[in-house]
Write a protein that holds these residues in place. Structure first.
Motif, mmCIF file in Angstrom:
data_model
loop_
_atom_site.group_PDB
_atom_site.id
_atom_site.type_symbol
_atom_site.label_atom_id
_atom_site.label_comp_id
_atom_site.label_asym_id
_atom_site.label_seq_id
_atom_site.Cartn_x
_atom_site.Cartn_y
_atom_site.Cartn_z
ATOM 1 N N ARG A 181 0.824 -1.208 0.000
ATOM 2 C CA ARG A 181 0.000 0.000 0.000
ATOM 3 C C ARG A 181 0.857 1.257 0.000
ATOM 4 O O ARG A 181 0.567 2.227 -0.719
ATOM 5 N N ALA A 182 1.915 1.260 0.811
ATOM 6 C CA ALA A 182 2.788 2.433 0.869
ATOM 7 C C ALA A 182 3.525 2.640 -0.452
ATOM 8 O O ALA A 182 3.729 3.770 -0.887
ATOM 9 N N LEU A 183 3.915 1.545 -1.101
ATOM 10 C CA LEU A 183 4.615 1.660 -2.375
ATOM 11 C C LEU A 183 3.704 2.198 -3.471
ATOM 12 O O LEU A 183 4.163 2.912 -4.371
ATOM 13 N N CYS A 184 2.438 1.843 -3.418
ATOM 14 C CA CYS A 184 1.500 2.347 -4.429
ATOM 15 C C CYS A 184 1.359 3.857 -4.352
ATOM 16 O O CYS A 184 1.140 4.519 -5.373
ATOM 17 N N ALA A 185 1.509 4.413 -3.148
ATOM 18 C CA ALA A 185 1.381 5.863 -2.978
ATOM 19 C C ALA A 185 2.717 6.587 -3.037
ATOM 20 O O ALA A 185 2.753 7.818 -3.005
ATOM 21 N N SER A 186 3.813 5.831 -3.144
ATOM 22 C CA SER A 186 5.133 6.452 -3.132
ATOM 23 C C SER A 186 5.623 6.696 -4.558
ATOM 24 O O SER A 186 5.481 5.825 -5.432
ATOM 25 N N ILE A 187 6.184 7.882 -4.782
ATOM 26 C CA ILE A 187 6.737 8.218 -6.100
ATOM 27 C C ILE A 187 8.240 8.462 -6.037
ATOM 28 O O ILE A 187 8.887 8.645 -7.065
ATOM 29 N N GLU A 193 14.051 -0.666 -6.754
ATOM 30 C CA GLU A 193 14.026 -0.822 -5.300
ATOM 31 C C GLU A 193 12.661 -1.325 -4.834
ATOM 32 O O GLU A 193 12.567 -2.144 -3.909
ATOM 33 N N LYS A 194 11.590 -0.850 -5.452
ATOM 34 C CA LYS A 194 10.256 -1.339 -5.120
ATOM 35 C C LYS A 194 10.149 -2.843 -5.366
ATOM 36 O O LYS A 194 9.642 -3.594 -4.524
ATOM 37 N N ARG A 195 10.641 -3.281 -6.516
ATOM 38 C CA ARG A 195 10.563 -4.705 -6.832
ATOM 39 C C ARG A 195 11.379 -5.525 -5.854
ATOM 40 O O ARG A 195 10.948 -6.611 -5.429
ATOM 41 N N PHE A 248 18.417 -11.231 -2.741
ATOM 42 C CA PHE A 248 17.591 -10.029 -2.817
ATOM 43 C C PHE A 248 18.279 -8.818 -2.205
ATOM 44 O O PHE A 248 17.849 -7.693 -2.420
ATOM 45 N N MET A 249 19.333 -9.036 -1.421
ATOM 46 C CA MET A 249 20.084 -7.919 -0.864
ATOM 47 C C MET A 249 21.146 -7.396 -1.831
ATOM 48 O O MET A 249 21.697 -6.320 -1.636
ATOM 49 N N LYS A 250 21.439 -8.154 -2.862
ATOM 50 C CA LYS A 250 22.463 -7.763 -3.829
ATOM 51 C C LYS A 250 21.803 -7.266 -5.104
ATOM 52 O O LYS A 250 20.890 -7.887 -5.635
ATOM 53 N N LYS A 251 22.271 -6.142 -5.588
ATOM 54 C CA LYS A 251 21.766 -5.609 -6.845
ATOM 55 C C LYS A 251 22.445 -6.323 -8.004
ATOM 56 O O LYS A 251 23.613 -6.660 -7.933
ATOM 57 N N GLY A 252 21.691 -6.523 -9.065
ATOM 58 C CA GLY A 252 22.286 -7.172 -10.231
ATOM 59 C C GLY A 252 21.335 -8.131 -10.891
ATOM 60 O O GLY A 252 20.360 -7.738 -11.533
ATOM 61 N N ILE A 253 21.619 -9.437 -10.728
ATOM 62 C CA ILE A 253 20.857 -10.459 -11.445
ATOM 63 C C ILE A 253 19.400 -10.449 -11.025
ATOM 64 O O ILE A 253 18.502 -10.556 -11.858
ATOM 65 N N LEU A 258 13.528 -9.639 -11.847
ATOM 66 C CA LEU A 258 12.282 -8.996 -11.452
ATOM 67 C C LEU A 258 11.805 -8.020 -12.521
ATOM 68 O O LEU A 258 10.598 -7.900 -12.780
ATOM 69 N N ALA A 259 12.756 -7.309 -13.159
ATOM 70 C CA ALA A 259 12.382 -6.383 -14.215
ATOM 71 C C ALA A 259 11.772 -7.124 -15.400
ATOM 72 O O ALA A 259 10.803 -6.670 -16.017
ATOM 73 N N SER A 260 12.342 -8.288 -15.736
ATOM 74 C CA SER A 260 11.807 -9.057 -16.856
ATOM 75 C C SER A 260 10.404 -9.557 -16.543
ATOM 76 O O SER A 260 9.531 -9.566 -17.405
ATOM 77 N N VAL A 261 10.173 -9.985 -15.268
ATOM 78 C CA VAL A 261 8.833 -10.430 -14.882
ATOM 79 C C VAL A 261 7.837 -9.288 -14.998
ATOM 80 O O VAL A 261 6.737 -9.435 -15.541
#
Length: 300
Positions: A181-187, A193-195, A248-253, A258-261
């Motif tokens: 809910r908070a993410l839906c209202a956050s811009i 980061e949301k994913r 999930f704590m590491k950025k990258g793969i 998640l972006a592809s999904v």
């Protein structure tokens, strides 16, 4: 819980704290459990050590969030060590009881740290200003101490085990729903980061629901002293499942995955939108043709 793991090391029965533990598991259950334990230890032990070291480097760079995941992996490390002791088939009753207590305590602590991870993700999104001013190493260490001490209750009072493990379930749901809910209202939060945040919360809830919740339900139905040897097999997998939190704590793969999904969902939504737009255009064209035909007939 106790009768399952004592049965790994002993071939008899005894009575302690007015609870009788019997060991009637057949050879097939022993074999499945041993093979699974060997696989979990051989894979989980080196990967857990590497993950702890990698997350420790993130903490040194002023990242507070991985502290809870590090402690979660440390509890997994103790659980893996207990599994190694069980595989040795130690006939010493005192040693067996001690490692049963260590395993029970660490499994309770792992659930506590899963709650800490979910709570931290929720506070980052739902209460960012409060979290920014309260986020310190000292506060995180204090929470970790509480999470380590609290499971002593289930070691001293085994009858509270199902209620202790059932309590985090509504908390996981609350943190996930509140964060979404908070993410839906956050811009201000980036999309990647949301994913990652939502993915972490969903993963924590899945680990708890698939590995711990069935065991808790069985305890409530049949009682802790009547569980079969197969009842704890899903729980043995928790050290391996917790390693996914490091991903999930590491950025990258994981960001690319998640972006592809999300892109696939967006593409399907776009296709449906295009189809609906085409349908509207066709309907509007048909209406305009009908109006033009009526105009021609009227003029004639």
């Amino acid at each position: 819980m106790e009768d399952v793991y004592i049965s790994i090391s002993l071939d008899g029965s005894f009575n302690t704290n007015n609870v009788t533990f019997s060991f009637s598991d057949d050879t097939g259950v022993f074999f499945i459990r041993d093979v699974l334990t060997y696989i979990i230890v051989s894979i989980g032990l080196p990967l857990t050590l590497l993950a702890i070291y990698a997350l420790y480097l993130l903490v040194r760079n002023d990242h507070v969030a991985p502290i809870y995941v590090i402690n979660l992996l440390i509890t997994d490390l103790f659980q893996l060590c207990c599994m190694i002791v069980w595989l040795t088939r130690d006939k010493n009753l005192l040693v067996t009881v001690i490692f049963i207590g260590i395993y029970d305590h660490c499994m309770g602590a792992s659930v506590c740290f899963m709650v800490c991870v979910a709570m931290e993700r929720y506070l980052v999104i739902a209460h960012p200003l409060w979290y920014r001013f309260r986020r310190t190493i000292k506060s995180s260490v204090a929470i970790c101490v509480v999470a380590w001490v609290l499971p002593v209750v289930i070691v001293l009072f085994p009858s509270v085990i199902p209620y202790f493990f059932l309590l985090p379930f509504p908390l996981f749901i609350f943190f996930l729903v509140g964060t979404v809910r908070a993410l839906c209202a956050s811009i201000s939060v980036p999309s990647d980061e949301k994913r990652r945040i939502v993915g972490t919360l969903v993963l924590v809830l899945l680990i708890y629901t698939l590995l711990f919740l069935p065991y808790i339900i069985l305890i409530l139905i049949v009682g802790i002293s009547h569980l079969s040897g197969l009842a704890l097999l899903p729980v043995l997998l928790s050290p391996l499942a917790d390693l996914l939190l490091y991903v999930f704590m590491k950025k990258g793969i994981i960001d690319k995955f998640l972006a592809s999904v999300c892109c696939c969902r967006m593409d399907s939504n776009d296709i449906s939108t295009v189809d609906s737009n085409d349908t509207r255009r066709m309907d509007s064209n048909a209406v305009s043709r009908m109006e033009s035909n009526e105009t021609i007939s009227t003029s004639v």
